[in-house]
Design an enzyme around this catalytic site. Structure first.
Site, PDB file in Angstrom:
ATOM      1  N   ASP A  69       0.842  -1.197   0.000  1.00 13.58           N
ATOM      2  CA  ASP A  69       0.000   0.000   0.000  1.00 13.58           C
ATOM      3  C   ASP A  69       0.877   1.247   0.000  1.00 13.58           C
ATOM      4  O   ASP A  69       1.278   1.742   1.049  1.00 13.58           O
ATOM      5  CB  ASP A  69      -1.004   0.017   1.165  1.00 13.58           C
ATOM      6  N   ASN A  82      -3.360  -4.108  -1.485  1.00  8.13           N
ATOM      7  CA  ASN A  82      -4.628  -3.931  -2.206  1.00  8.13           C
ATOM      8  C   ASN A  82      -4.728  -2.572  -2.887  1.00  8.13           C
ATOM      9  O   ASN A  82      -5.383  -2.440  -3.917  1.00  8.13           O
ATOM     10  CB  ASN A  82      -5.826  -4.155  -1.275  1.00  8.13           C
ATOM     11  N   HIS A 115     -10.083  -5.335   8.894  1.00 12.75           N
ATOM     12  CA  HIS A 115      -9.550  -6.424   8.064  1.00 12.75           C
ATOM     13  C   HIS A 115      -9.430  -7.755   8.828  1.00 12.75           C
ATOM     14  O   HIS A 115      -8.582  -8.587   8.503  1.00 12.75           O
ATOM     15  CB  HIS A 115      -8.181  -6.055   7.478  1.00 12.75           C
ATOM     16  N   HIS A 131      -1.474  -3.545   5.899  1.00 12.48           N
ATOM     17  CA  HIS A 131      -2.921  -3.584   5.672  1.00 12.48           C
ATOM     18  C   HIS A 131      -3.732  -2.971   6.815  1.00 12.48           C
ATOM     19  O   HIS A 131      -4.587  -2.125   6.587  1.00 12.48           O
ATOM     20  CB  HIS A 131      -3.360  -5.026   5.394  1.00 12.48           C
TER      21      HIS A 131
HETATM   22 FE   LIG Z   1      -4.083  -2.624   2.560  1.00 12.86          FE
END
Ligand SMILES: [Fe+2]
Ligand SMILES: *[C@@H]1O[C@H](CO)[C@@H](O)[C@H](O)[C@H]1NC(C)=O
Ligand SMILES: *[C@@H]1O[C@H](CO)[C@@H](O)[C@H](O)[C@H]1NC(C)=O
Ligand SMILES: *[C@@H]1O[C@H](CO)[C@@H](O)[C@H](O)[C@H]1NC(C)=O
Ligand SMILES: *[C@@H]1O[C@H](CO)[C@@H](O)[C@H](O)[C@H]1NC(C)=O
Length: 474
Positions: free
Chosen positions: A202, A239, A334, A361
């Site tokens: 990220d 992501n 998450h 994350h």
């Molecule tokens: Fe992430």
């Protein structure tokens, strides 16, 4: 001391009683219960730094190279990939380099690429691999031409060996807010100087802007240049690198990331830039892809299955894995997302005695005890994590400080496997001393640069598999 937020005194007392009972239950398995830090900081999101911020300044001069960054260029660290962008025209893809600042005697030629994303057109993205570098040597290098030539330097790692000291910085989910700037500044000012950044995914968070505004990919690379041009950042895809936007006609996942960040995946026999390995100092680093297929028979599965037996702990004692979505995460944010990958690979990590797994994350910090959860079969139902001295310590460090803010809600009670957790921005440094010992510390942004908010001595799982996580020593 456990800590719960925004609950009534009665509910808090009831929760505390429950927590106490569970904590006592946990104590029968783990010698010491984990810690949820009581440190409270503002939880509001911080916007991205404005486009005219000092950290995004374009270097002066027509077509001056910008967004300069380097990463390891082969498996053993004797090559470096140098990348940069020219905006006005393609210009030169040459890197001039040498060991004397005023005499860049060697040159290497790279290649330039452009891409389109919706209505954005990139500048010319240059990638050049410089090879046959001497180990443990300071090199100066220059990109650009004439009066816009820009000079930088880096130091190659020592030849891989079991007792080579080496220091890694660990940063994740950085983004480009003023919190991100504080994280990077604290990393730079840390008295333990990191020599390479292990980046757990990220990067820019460009996809949080309308149309995934890819200008934010450019600003991010200008922002981190002050570190990434001088020491390699080892990339992991998260992501926010997927940039899958069918509503914009953009259906090729990872397009901006792939054009901008090249990694030496072929050198480790990988067929994809999302999973690969490198050796650096006394560490063997395996990068895995949370967002590429990893089920049985998939390319990533087959690669990892063949890769783990190749690690020679007599040469590189420290086996470190980077991935984006954490397997052991007791944050509400998450929660369980890393579970399917854990189910696929955890038994291998225990078998091959991985020392540490770094993930991002989750926008908070968490360190686990050494635990595994690999006994389960559908018939036996054994599905709880248990202390396991062959298992890695799992560290979630997605707290770089991005536009999405902190993940402050924890699952309660704190599971026994969780040694320390806190929702604060920061970074960590892993200082590998020799084949048996490595010192690790996490630094939160609110503290002075030398303050360690969480730390531990890692004992190498191959050479010195004595208990080291806080459940068993202190
Ligand atoms: Fe992430
Ligand atoms: C892309 O389109 C958006 C509107 O959808 C507009 O605001 C923006 O200025 C356009 N950018 C370019 C580079 O044309
Ligand atoms: C970012 O941090 C650097 C170094 O601390 C500082 O010089 C700069 O002004 C900061 N910029 C912003 C926009 O916060
Ligand atoms: C492992 O590394 C050591 C030290 O570099 C070396 O002597 C040994 O031959 C290597 N083993 C294998 C199987 O390659
Ligand atoms: C390895 O490093 C640790 C920590 O600095 C030290 O205590 C230990 O003696 C070292 N081991 C060897 C064999 O030098």
């Amino acid at each position: 001391m456990r800590h719960s937020r925004s609950t009534s005194p009665a509910a808090a007392a009831a929760a505390a009683a429950t927590v106490l009972v569970l904590a006592i239950a946990a104590l029968s398995v783990f010698c010491e219960a984990g810690k949820t830090s009581a440190f409270v900081r503002k939880a509001e999101k911080t916007p991205d730094m404005p486009l005219d911020s000092d950290v995004f300044r374009v270097p002066p001069g027509y077509n001056a190279p910008q967004q300069v960054h380097i990463t390891q260029g082969n498996h053993d660290g004797s090559a470096m990939i140098v990348s940069w962008v020219t905006e006005d025209e393609v210009g030169s893809s040459l890197v001039l380099y040498g060991t004397s600042e005023n005499h860049l005697e060697f040159k290497a030629k790279g290649k330039a690429y452009t891409y389109r994303f919706y209505n954005y057109t990139s500048g010319y993205i240059h990638h050049c691999t410089i090879k046959h570098l001497k180990h443990d040597t300071k090199y100066y290098y220059a990109v650009g031409i004439g009066h816009t030539l820009r000079k930088f330097w880096f130091t190659t790692p020592p030849k891989a060996g079991p007792d080579v000291p080496y220091t890694f910085g660990i940063i994740g989910d950085l983004g480009q807010t003023s919190d991100s700037n504080m994280t990077l500044s604290h990393y730079e000012l840390n008295p333990t100087k990191g020599q390479t950044v292990l980046y757990v995914g990220d990067l820019s968070y460009a996809d949080d802007h309308p149309n995934h505004d890819n200008v934010r990919w450019d600003t991010w690379a200008r922002f981190v240049e002050r570190s990434a041009a001088y020491q390699p950042w080892i990339w992991t895809a998260g992501n926010h690198e997927i940039d899958f936007a069918p509503e914009l006609g953009e259906t090729r996942p990872f397009k901006p990331y792939n054009y901008r960040y090249h990694v030496p995946y072929k050198a480790s026999g990988s067929t994809s830039p999302f999973w690969y390995s490198i050796k650096r100092g006394s560490a063997y680093i395996i990068v895995l892809a949370s967002y590429s297929a990893y089920g049985k028979y998939t390319p990533q599965y087959q690669w990892l299955e063949a890769e783990l037996p190749k690690v020679n702990r007599s040469e590189t004692p420290w086996l470190i894995v980077l991935l984006h979505s954490p397997w052991y995460n007791s944050n509400d944010y998450h929660y369980m997302e890393g579970e399917s990958m854990r189910a696929m690979f955890e038994a291998w990590f225990v078998k091959y005695k991985v020392d540490i797994v770094f993930a991002g994350h989750v926008h908070a910090y968490e360190r686990s005890e050494r635990v595994s959860n690999i006994a389960y079969t559908i018939a036996n139902g054994l599905c709880s994590p248990v202390p396991d001295q062959s298992a890695p310590v799992y560290i979630t460090i997605g707290d770089g400080g991005n536009i999405e803010g902190l993940a402050t809600i924890m699952t309660e009670p704190q599971p026994a496997y969780s040694a320390y957790r806190e929702a604060s921005f920061g970074h960590a440094v892993l200082d590998v001393k020799n084949r048996t010992h490595a010192y690790y510390a996490w630094h939160r942004n609110q503290d002075g640069c030398a303050v360690e908010a969480d730390s531990m001595w890692f004992f190498n799982r191959f050479w010195h598999p004595a208990p080291d996580s806080s459940a068993s020593v202190r």
